[in-house]
Design a protein around this motif. Structure first.
Motif, PDB file in Angstrom:
ATOM      1  N   LYS A  48      -5.043  21.532 -24.150  1.00 56.27           N
ATOM      2  CA  LYS A  48      -4.707  20.130 -23.899  1.00 56.27           C
ATOM      3  C   LYS A  48      -3.510  20.018 -22.953  1.00 56.27           C
ATOM      4  CE  LYS A  48      -2.335  17.806 -26.900  1.00 56.27           C
ATOM      5  NZ  LYS A  48      -1.850  17.099 -28.109  1.00 56.27           N
ATOM      6  N   ILE A  49      -2.468  20.821 -23.207  1.00 59.74           N
ATOM      7  CA  ILE A  49      -1.258  20.762 -22.379  1.00 59.74           C
ATOM      8  C   ILE A  49      -1.551  21.238 -20.961  1.00 59.74           C
ATOM      9  CG2 ILE A  49       1.022  21.800 -22.059  1.00 59.74           C
ATOM     10  CD1 ILE A  49       1.334  21.728 -25.113  1.00 59.74           C
ATOM     11  N   LEU A  50      -2.279  22.343 -20.835  1.00 55.69           N
ATOM     12  CA  LEU A  50      -2.581  22.854 -19.504  1.00 55.69           C
ATOM     13  C   LEU A  50      -3.441  21.882 -18.704  1.00 55.69           C
ATOM     14  CD1 LEU A  50      -3.237  26.607 -20.324  1.00 55.69           C
ATOM     15  CD2 LEU A  50      -1.279  25.649 -19.108  1.00 55.69           C
ATOM     16  N   THR A  51      -4.419  21.268 -19.356  1.00 60.67           N
ATOM     17  CA  THR A  51      -5.256  20.289 -18.655  1.00 60.67           C
ATOM     18  C   THR A  51      -4.402  19.137 -18.123  1.00 60.67           C
ATOM     19  OG1 THR A  51      -7.174  20.848 -20.023  1.00 60.67           O
ATOM     20  CG2 THR A  51      -7.244  18.747 -18.864  1.00 60.67           C
ATOM     21  N   ALA A  52      -3.489  18.639 -18.944  1.00 59.99           N
ATOM     22  CA  ALA A  52      -2.618  17.537 -18.511  1.00 59.99           C
ATOM     23  C   ALA A  52      -1.694  17.981 -17.388  1.00 59.99           C
ATOM     24  CB  ALA A  52      -1.812  17.023 -19.696  1.00 59.99           C
ATOM     25  N   ASN A  53      -1.194  19.213 -17.461  1.00 59.10           N
ATOM     26  CA  ASN A  53      -0.326  19.729 -16.399  1.00 59.10           C
ATOM     27  C   ASN A  53      -1.088  19.874 -15.091  1.00 59.10           C
ATOM     28  OD1 ASN A  53       0.705  22.703 -15.157  1.00 59.10           O
ATOM     29  ND2 ASN A  53       2.246  21.122 -15.431  1.00 59.10           N
ATOM     30  N   PHE A  54      -2.284  20.450 -15.138  1.00 59.37           N
ATOM     31  CA  PHE A  54      -3.071  20.613 -13.924  1.00 59.37           C
ATOM     32  C   PHE A  54      -3.471  19.257 -13.342  1.00 59.37           C
ATOM     33  CE2 PHE A  54      -4.336  24.887 -15.861  1.00 59.37           C
ATOM     34  CZ  PHE A  54      -3.385  25.575 -15.126  1.00 59.37           C
ATOM     35  N   ARG A  55      -3.648  18.271 -14.191  1.00 63.38           N
ATOM     36  CA  ARG A  55      -4.011  16.934 -13.705  1.00 63.38           C
ATOM     37  C   ARG A  55      -2.930  16.379 -12.774  1.00 63.38           C
ATOM     38  NH1 ARG A  55      -7.280  12.388 -15.106  1.00 63.38           N
ATOM     39  NH2 ARG A  55      -6.917  10.957 -13.373  1.00 63.38           N
ATOM     40  N   ILE A  56      -1.659  16.700 -13.043  1.00 67.64           N
ATOM     41  CA  ILE A  56      -0.570  16.252 -12.155  1.00 67.64           C
ATOM     42  C   ILE A  56      -0.829  16.745 -10.729  1.00 67.64           C
ATOM     43  CG2 ILE A  56       1.905  16.397 -11.668  1.00 67.64           C
ATOM     44  CD1 ILE A  56       2.336  16.840 -14.703  1.00 67.64           C
ATOM     45  N   PHE A  57      -1.196  18.017 -10.595  1.00 65.29           N
ATOM     46  CA  PHE A  57      -1.382  18.611  -9.272  1.00 65.29           C
ATOM     47  C   PHE A  57      -2.708  18.188  -8.646  1.00 65.29           C
ATOM     48  CE2 PHE A  57       1.590  21.359 -11.524  1.00 65.29           C
ATOM     49  CZ  PHE A  57       2.642  21.372 -10.619  1.00 65.29           C
ATOM     50  N   VAL A  58      -3.711  17.965  -9.475  1.00 65.10           N
ATOM     51  CA  VAL A  58      -4.981  17.458  -8.960  1.00 65.10           C
ATOM     52  C   VAL A  58      -4.780  16.066  -8.362  1.00 65.10           C
ATOM     53  CG1 VAL A  58      -7.287  16.656  -9.637  1.00 65.10           C
ATOM     54  CG2 VAL A  58      -6.443  18.874 -10.446  1.00 65.10           C
ATOM     55  N   ASP A  59      -4.084  15.199  -9.084  1.00 68.88           N
ATOM     56  CA  ASP A  59      -3.797  13.859  -8.555  1.00 68.88           C
ATOM     57  C   ASP A  59      -3.015  13.948  -7.246  1.00 68.88           C
ATOM     58  OD1 ASP A  59      -5.075  12.715 -10.724  1.00 68.88           O
ATOM     59  OD2 ASP A  59      -3.224  12.237 -11.808  1.00 68.88           O
ATOM     60  N   HIS A  60      -2.046  14.858  -7.212  1.00 70.65           N
ATOM     61  CA  HIS A  60      -1.217  15.034  -6.011  1.00 70.65           C
ATOM     62  C   HIS A  60      -2.068  15.515  -4.833  1.00 70.65           C
ATOM     63  CE1 HIS A  60       2.465  15.458  -3.833  1.00 70.65           C
ATOM     64  NE2 HIS A  60       2.446  16.783  -3.790  1.00 70.65           N
ATOM     65  N   ALA A  61      -2.992  16.438  -5.101  1.00 72.90           N
ATOM     66  CA  ALA A  61      -3.841  16.955  -4.029  1.00 72.90           C
ATOM     67  C   ALA A  61      -4.807  15.903  -3.507  1.00 72.90           C
ATOM     68  CB  ALA A  61      -4.615  18.177  -4.522  1.00 72.90           C
ATOM     69  N   LEU A  62      -5.276  15.024  -4.377  1.00 76.39           N
ATOM     70  CA  LEU A  62      -6.167  13.959  -3.915  1.00 76.39           C
ATOM     71  C   LEU A  62      -5.455  13.039  -2.932  1.00 76.39           C
ATOM     72  CD1 LEU A  62      -7.967  13.111  -7.275  1.00 76.39           C
ATOM     73  CD2 LEU A  62      -9.040  14.060  -5.214  1.00 76.39           C
ATOM     74  N   GLU A  63      -4.146  12.929  -3.071  1.00 81.16           N
ATOM     75  CA  GLU A  63      -3.372  12.052  -2.184  1.00 81.16           C
ATOM     76  C   GLU A  63      -2.817  12.792  -0.970  1.00 81.16           C
ATOM     77  OE1 GLU A  63       0.207   8.705  -2.565  1.00 81.16           O
ATOM     78  OE2 GLU A  63      -0.451   9.828  -4.328  1.00 81.16           O
ATOM     79  N   HIS A  64      -2.398  14.047  -1.165  1.00 80.34           N
ATOM     80  CA  HIS A  64      -1.674  14.751  -0.100  1.00 80.34           C
ATOM     81  C   HIS A  64      -2.296  16.078   0.309  1.00 80.34           C
ATOM     82  CE1 HIS A  64       1.670  11.924  -0.188  1.00 80.34           C
ATOM     83  NE2 HIS A  64       1.642  11.993  -1.505  1.00 80.34           N
ATOM     84  N   GLY A  65      -3.422  16.449  -0.279  1.00 80.59           N
ATOM     85  CA  GLY A  65      -4.062  17.715   0.063  1.00 80.59           C
ATOM     86  C   GLY A  65      -5.565  17.561   0.099  1.00 80.59           C
ATOM     87  N   GLU A  66      -6.261  18.617  -0.294  1.00 79.38           N
ATOM     88  CA  GLU A  66      -7.719  18.602  -0.333  1.00 79.38           C
ATOM     89  C   GLU A  66      -8.184  19.385  -1.550  1.00 79.38           C
ATOM     90  OE1 GLU A  66      -9.918  19.811   3.143  1.00 79.38           O
ATOM     91  OE2 GLU A  66      -8.248  19.289   4.456  1.00 79.38           O
TER      92      GLU A  66
END
Length: 198
Positions: A48-66
């Protein structure tokens, strides 16, 4: 007999609605890595914690990466272009504290090590390459790497391998190992650089 025909997997760019599935995929794919035991010692809370942590970077990549996905979303590559200044993930400290709870300092230690070893030269950064355990060793990770490498236009690429297996995979794709570093518990990481034009 003739050669076996292997279809090229369809690769698409992730959209906002893919974010939960991508974060879940990364947490599932990384579940057996030694580092996750350091980050979240409590096995019951870990996924649960890792999924929530990775979601931070996934959201960031959708805006600033690929983020690139193999057609059925059983494999994903999360890239960030470090060819110009890149903002930090939005509201990162609060989101990290909320998802990591009592283990937040472990994540901060890892973040600090990654930042300390991140190169200054322009490059594309592969933050995560994740393949679902049921689909590993089928060439999906290599397909995602080739897809992005073909679009780099001579720009270098960088990543941090978190296992000897992934380190060897990346070496086959032209990445060179730099000085490794370790978490306080001895878990090793291998920074790897793929020169521009390769």
């Amino acid at each position: 007999m003739g050669e076996t025909f292997v279809m090229r997997p369809d690769i698409r760019r992730a959209a906002e609605e893919d974010a939960p599935q991508v974060a879940e995929l990364i947490a599932t794919a990384f579940a057996q890595l030694k580092a996750v035991s350091y980050l979240v010692p409590d096995r019951r809370e870990r996924h649960k914690i890792l999924t929530a942590n990775f979601r931070i970077f996934v959201d960031h990549a959708l805006e600033h990466g690929e983020i690139h996905l193999i057609d059925d979303a059983h494999a994903a590559a999360v890239w960030f272009p470090h060819t110009a200044p890149l903002p930090a993930p939005r509201d990162y400290d609060r989101r990290l504290a909320e998802c990591a709870g009592e283990w937040v300092e472990h994540f901060r230690v890892l973040d600090g090590l990654f930042e300390e070893h991140h190169p200054a030269e322009p490059h594309h950064y592969l933050a995560f390459l994740a393949v679902h355990p049921d689909r590993q060793n089928q060439g999906l990770g290599s397909a995602l790497l080739r897809h992005h490498h073909s679009r780099l236009g001579g720009v270098a690429a960088y990543l941090v391998a978190s296992s000897t297996g992934s380190r060897d995979l990346y070496a086959r794709h032209g990445y060179q190992v730099r000085d490794p570093f370790a978490l306080p518990d001895g878990t090793m990481f291998w920074p790897m650089w793929r020169p521009g034009g390769s």
